[in-house]
Enzyme design. Structure first.
Site, PDB file in Angstrom:
ATOM      1  N   ARG A 235     -79.192  -5.450 -35.194  1.00 21.90           N
ATOM      2  CA  ARG A 235     -77.825  -6.020 -35.577  1.00 21.90           C
ATOM      3  C   ARG A 235     -78.109  -7.379 -36.352  1.00 21.90           C
ATOM      4  NH1 ARG A 235     -76.375  -1.617 -35.159  1.00 21.90           N
ATOM      5  NH2 ARG A 235     -74.603  -0.653 -33.797  1.00 21.90           N
ATOM      6  N   ASP A 259     -82.728  -4.440 -42.331  1.00 21.84           N
ATOM      7  CA  ASP A 259     -81.973  -3.348 -42.510  1.00 21.84           C
ATOM      8  C   ASP A 259     -80.597  -3.509 -42.132  1.00 21.84           C
ATOM      9  OD1 ASP A 259     -81.847  -0.707 -43.239  1.00 21.84           O
ATOM     10  OD2 ASP A 259     -81.174  -0.236 -40.973  1.00 21.84           O
ATOM     11  N   GLU A 264     -72.704  -7.447 -43.271  1.00 19.64           N
ATOM     12  CA  GLU A 264     -72.980  -6.410 -44.242  1.00 19.64           C
ATOM     13  C   GLU A 264     -71.966  -5.346 -44.599  1.00 19.64           C
ATOM     14  OE1 GLU A 264     -74.524  -2.934 -41.067  1.00 19.64           O
ATOM     15  OE2 GLU A 264     -75.703  -4.702 -41.284  1.00 19.64           O
ATOM     16  N   HIS A 296     -78.683  -0.563 -44.179  1.00 22.61           N
ATOM     17  CA  HIS A 296     -78.327   0.006 -42.800  1.00 22.61           C
ATOM     18  C   HIS A 296     -78.844   1.207 -42.900  1.00 22.61           C
ATOM     19  CE1 HIS A 296     -76.087  -1.146 -39.019  1.00 22.61           C
ATOM     20  NE2 HIS A 296     -76.925   0.001 -38.830  1.00 22.61           N
TER      21      HIS A 296
END
Length: 332
Positions: A235, A259, A264, A296
């Site tokens: 996260r 990621d 985001e 992600h």
């Protein structure tokens, strides 16, 4: 029995179709819209809702569903950090998640990105774009020479540890509770400071909760070896992005594979061609040759998507039929 599934993408539809064929007792409604206060009206008359974590599930949204007598919410993902838990308890919601859809998908991608950092692939790609085909001075490092510190001994962290050990790396695993099998294997540490001090690579595999917010910050980076590599497939809120930028500038952090990002949802899963990101930290990090950012996508494999669809729909059906599911999360 009627269920509505929000945010269904094209890659999910074959698995949705197979599930619907196997469960003819369920009237399943699918929409590409994400679940929010406005789209909640589509759920009127349904017994349960299945959704994917891309928006916050606010008190207003949960109140809206409650007013339509809907209290069964199943998430096609692990985290519930986007759910207003206080409101969920207040309005009597039962919530399920998909706690294990494919640990290998995320761990394999984490190792892939670690190898890309070690072998400096982004730097070589930049040189190739300029038709510069010389290898020097971009000398690489080998994974078998690294000490990989894994924070979190859940399903994904364990697979990450297994893969890294398979490459010959020394592995250290920290968890807030002791894990006897990891202690026996000689890889467990109960000291996060020790892990920071010993590791040349640190990989995060913990949930986004109050105690993990910005766990990697200026103070944490100062405890690490100079040039440490940071891997975050968990996260975005685990890392203070401004402190990471400072640590990259000073060389205290030698590179990062991210990621996930704090904000985001501003950019991920969107076509931003010819648009400003309005996300200064992302712009700074993304232009660096020693930082790898992906939108992600660590989870994004056919195996994982199938499991997410099937397990969330099964869990929602169980909630409706029995009022319980083995995928229920505690809201206490």
């Amino acid at each position: 029995m009627k269920i509505i599934a929000y945010g269904i993408c094209e890659d999910e539809r074959p698995y949705v179709k197979n599930w619907q064929w196997a469960n003819p007792d369920v009237e399943l409604v699918c929409t590409g819209k994400l679940l929010d206060v406005e789209s909640a009206e589509l759920a009127r008359g349904c017994d349960g809702v299945v959704a994917y974590q891309q928006k916050s599930y606010s008190a207003d949204l949960l109140k809206r569903l409650h007013e339509m007598n809907i209290h069964n919410l199943s998430l096609r993902n692990v985290g519930i950090d986007n759910v207003d838990v206080e409101a969920a308890v207040k309005y009597g919601f039962k919530i399920t998640n998909v706690p294990v859809y494919s640990p290998a998908a995320i761990a394999e991608f984490g190792v892939t990105q670690l190898l890309n950092l070690l072998r400096r692939t982004k730097e070589y790609q930049a040189k190739f774009a300029k038709r510069d085909y010389r290898w020097a001075p971009n000398i690489s490092k080998e994974l078998n020479q690294q000490t990989v510190g894994i924070v979190g001994a859940g399903h994904i962290g364990r697979v990450m540890a297994h893969i890294c050990r398979g490459f010959g790396a020394r592995v250290m695993v920290y968890n807030h509770r002791p894990k006897p099998d990891l202690v026996k294997a000689g890889v467990f540490t109960d000291s996060l400071d020790e892990l920071y001090k010993e590791s040349t690579v640190i990989s995060l595999h913990v949930p986004a909760v109050k105690s993990t917010y910005h766990m990697l910050n200026r103070d944490a980076f100062a405890k690490m070896q100079k040039g440490v590599l940071i891997i975050n497939m968990s996260r975005g809120s685990l890392i203070d992005e401004q402190d990471l930028i400072e640590a990259l500038d000073s060389g205290q952090v030698g590179g990062a594979a991210l990621d996930v990002l704090e904000d985001e949802t501003k950019i991920f899963n969107k076509d931003m061609a010819n648009q400003p990101s309005n996300y200064p930290a992302f712009d700074d990090l993304n232009q660096r040759e020693n930082v790898l950012i992906t939108p992600h996508t660590a989870f994004y494999t056919d195996e994982a998507v199938r499991n997410m669809v099937e397990q969330s729909l099964n869990a929602n059906r169980e909630l409706i039929l029995t009022g319980a599911s083995d995928k229920m999360v505690s809201l206490a």
